[in-house]
Design a protein around this motif. Structure first.
Motif, mmCIF file in Angstrom:
data_model
loop_
_atom_site.group_PDB
_atom_site.id
_atom_site.type_symbol
_atom_site.label_atom_id
_atom_site.label_comp_id
_atom_site.label_asym_id
_atom_site.label_seq_id
_atom_site.Cartn_x
_atom_site.Cartn_y
_atom_site.Cartn_z
ATOM 1 N N ASP A 31 0.809 -1.184 -0.055
ATOM 2 C CA ASP A 31 -0.228 -0.015 -0.170
ATOM 3 C C ASP A 31 0.838 1.129 0.089
ATOM 4 O OD1 ASP A 31 0.823 -0.002 2.701
ATOM 5 O OD2 ASP A 31 -1.116 0.006 3.610
ATOM 6 N N ASP A 53 -10.675 11.107 4.408
ATOM 7 C CA ASP A 53 -11.126 9.765 4.547
ATOM 8 C C ASP A 53 -10.979 8.843 3.222
ATOM 9 O OD1 ASP A 53 -12.082 10.551 6.912
ATOM 10 O OD2 ASP A 53 -14.009 11.335 6.136
ATOM 11 N N ARG A 65 -9.894 5.945 1.027
ATOM 12 C CA ARG A 65 -9.222 4.838 0.771
ATOM 13 C C ARG A 65 -8.698 4.478 -0.559
ATOM 14 N NH1 ARG A 65 -12.642 1.340 4.864
ATOM 15 N NH2 ARG A 65 -13.013 3.062 6.430
ATOM 16 N N ALA A 113 -1.558 -4.210 2.857
ATOM 17 C CA ALA A 113 -1.318 -3.223 3.926
ATOM 18 C C ALA A 113 -0.261 -3.939 4.916
ATOM 19 C CB ALA A 113 -2.490 -2.991 4.452
ATOM 20 N N ARG A 122 -1.280 6.548 10.839
ATOM 21 C CA ARG A 122 -2.521 5.248 10.959
ATOM 22 C C ARG A 122 -2.118 4.302 9.951
ATOM 23 N NH1 ARG A 122 -6.654 7.735 13.216
ATOM 24 N NH2 ARG A 122 -8.365 6.552 12.538
ATOM 25 N N ARG A 123 -1.950 2.970 10.296
ATOM 26 C CA ARG A 123 -1.962 1.919 9.681
ATOM 27 C C ARG A 123 -2.952 0.725 9.627
ATOM 28 N NH1 ARG A 123 1.483 5.015 8.262
ATOM 29 N NH2 ARG A 123 3.820 4.821 7.716
ATOM 30 N N ASP A 124 -2.966 0.191 8.533
ATOM 31 C CA ASP A 124 -3.953 -1.123 8.687
ATOM 32 C C ASP A 124 -3.127 -2.223 8.809
ATOM 33 O OD1 ASP A 124 -5.920 -3.140 8.198
ATOM 34 O OD2 ASP A 124 -6.121 -2.671 5.967
ATOM 35 N N GLY A 176 -9.709 -1.292 6.898
ATOM 36 C CA GLY A 176 -9.830 -0.298 8.079
ATOM 37 C C GLY A 176 -8.445 0.353 8.344
ATOM 38 N N GLU A 177 -8.327 1.108 9.648
ATOM 39 C CA GLU A 177 -7.190 1.811 10.010
ATOM 40 C C GLU A 177 -6.977 1.831 11.453
ATOM 41 O OE1 GLU A 177 -7.096 5.916 8.564
ATOM 42 O OE2 GLU A 177 -9.157 5.713 7.991
ATOM 43 N N ARG A 205 -0.589 8.398 6.964
ATOM 44 C CA ARG A 205 -1.897 7.475 6.940
ATOM 45 C C ARG A 205 -1.770 6.649 5.556
ATOM 46 N NH1 ARG A 205 -7.204 8.429 4.376
ATOM 47 N NH2 ARG A 205 -8.481 7.146 5.549
ATOM 48 N N TYR A 206 -2.105 5.189 5.933
ATOM 49 C CA TYR A 206 -2.464 4.458 4.647
ATOM 50 C C TYR A 206 -3.676 3.821 4.932
ATOM 51 C CZ TYR A 206 2.869 4.179 4.064
ATOM 52 O OH TYR A 206 4.132 4.259 3.991
ATOM 53 N N CYS A 207 -4.546 3.514 3.896
ATOM 54 C CA CYS A 207 -5.768 3.088 4.002
ATOM 55 C C CYS A 207 -6.331 2.514 2.808
ATOM 56 C CB CYS A 207 -6.860 4.051 4.622
ATOM 57 S SG CYS A 207 -8.364 3.322 5.196
#
Ligand code: NAD
Ligand code: TYD
Length: 342
Positions: free
Chosen positions: A127, A136, A138, A179, A214-216, A246-247, A280-282
């Motif tokens: 990812d 938000d 993805r 992810a 943030r990570r999944d 999700g995350e 952040r990854y999502c």
């Protein structure tokens, strides 16, 4: 598909994938082709070493002659390429090996697959190729790539080469972008095994910056099942994201980890951030769900299960942490500034 070469099969995800495939498909044969870098570890495959359907060749994916010889000798019809340099912090300290293995090595494998007319070439990607994701959103497989670390840039280059080989030469390529994986046999440079093993020894957990990235965090076997779904039912030339969809904030992950171990939050130590740290990854994983796949673990289940494995398998990680790892840890964390929590 019967005879699969799993490059990087002595690493974390590769070894879990080998075990999963041998259990799932009694008529498959698996050849692990691995250079055994610091991250490749024969201990990861101890329980399959005597399986007559399994073979191992020590080799570099950048070595075209050795790759072709192994493909011929084992009558390989499918390559699943897990082999890579994989740690973002190492790519920041020393990008050279990343460009060699993740870019040139991928080219060598694609070219060998083309020359031998293999049934399938599958590229394991990440990812991180999407860069850090705002709001938000993805990431969709059709989103532009925007890598920001030498690791992410080298993995993105591998993806682009794989797509080019499909478009230009008609090579039967598929790609998955996973992810963050967690689970058994992950080298303790990555955050979850590093923090679990530090916490067991009552050492500080070096959280980068404010810890609100943030990570999944997905369980490694969910990822393996996703790769299998794409191998069985994926469309050629297509890319599929794999994650929970999700995350979770890093600090939330750390709190679950410490609670599972019964260790105090005072082990958390905020330290100077990673340069260019992706916040952040999502992933949007609907395309893979369309193949009938779904993740089996929530973030919390994945973290707790992983923690328990490290508690029960000190034989595996103590050897690693007492070797070359010590020098790596000193180099990355030795002079790192401790900062106040946000
Ligand atoms: P890892 O670092 O645990 O293992 C990598 C393996 O590749 C090792 O066994 C190593 O010896 C081997 N290798 C490295 N260079 C090689 C070379 N030149 N020739 C042959 N073998 C070589 O990695 P991992 O975490 O299991 O990741 C596997 C794959 O999954 C990588 O392609 C990575 O980019 C991708 N990925 C990882 C994650 C994650 O969270 N770990 C997430 C998404 C995608
Ligand atoms: P990592 O496991 O290196 O994976 P990636 O950077 O490829 O996502 O790191 C996961 C997250 O944990 C990432 O946001 C960076 C953070 N992290 C720390 O806070 N401290 C650490 O010592 C490490 C290794 C990572």
């Amino acid at each position: 598909m019967k005879n699969i070469m799993v490059t990087g099969g002595a690493g974390f995800i590769g070894s879990n994938f080998v075990r999963y495939m041998l259990n799932r498909y009694p008529d498959y044969r698996i050849l692990v082709y691995d250079k055994l870098t610091y991250a490749g570890n024969p201990d990861n495959l101890l329980d399959v070493a005597d399986d007559p359907r399994y073979a191992f060749v020590k080799g570099d994916i950048c070595d075209a002659e050795a790759v072709i010889a192994a493909l011929r000798e084992h009558n390989i019809d499918t390559i699943v390429n897990f082999a890579a340099e994989t740690h973002v912090d190492r790519s920041i300290m020393d990008p050279d090996a990343f460009i060699r293995t993740d870019v040139y090595g991928t080219y060598v494998l694609l070219e060998a697959a083309r020359q031998l007319g293999l049934e399938r070439y599958h590229q394991i990607s990440t990812d991180e190729v999407y860069g850090h994701i705002h709001g938000d959103h993805r990431s969709l497989e059709t989103d532009p790539v925007a890598p920001r670390s030498p690791y992410a840039a080298s993995k993105t280059s591998g993806d682009l080469l794989a797509v080019a080989y499909h478009v230009t030469y008609g090579l039967p390529v598929t790609i998955t972008r996973g992810a963050n994986n967690i689970g058994p046999y992950q080298y303790p440079e990555k955050v979850v095994p590093l923090f679990v093993t530090n916490a067991i020894d009552n050492l500080p957990l070096p959280v980068y910056g404010d810890g609100k990235q943030r990570r999944d965090y997905q369980y490694v076997l969910d990822h393996c099942e996703g790769v299998d779904a794409v191998l069985q039912r994926g469309a050629l030339g297509e890319i599929y994201n794999i994650g929970t969809g999700g995350e979770m904030e890093n600090l939330a992950m750390v709190e679950i980890l410490l609670d599972e171990l019964g260790k105090p939050r005072s082990l958390i130590q905020h330290v100077e951030d990673r340069p260019g740290h992706d916040r952040r990854y999502c992933l949007n994983v609907d395309k893979l769900r369309g193949l009938g796949w779904q993740p089996r673990h929530t973030h919390e289940e994945a973290i707790r299960k992983t923690v328990r494995w490290y508690v029960e398998n000190e034989w595996w990680w103590r050897k690693i942490k007492s070797g070359e790892f010590k020098e790596y840890y000193r180099r990355l964390y030795g002079d790192r500034k401790v900062i106040a929590p946000a």
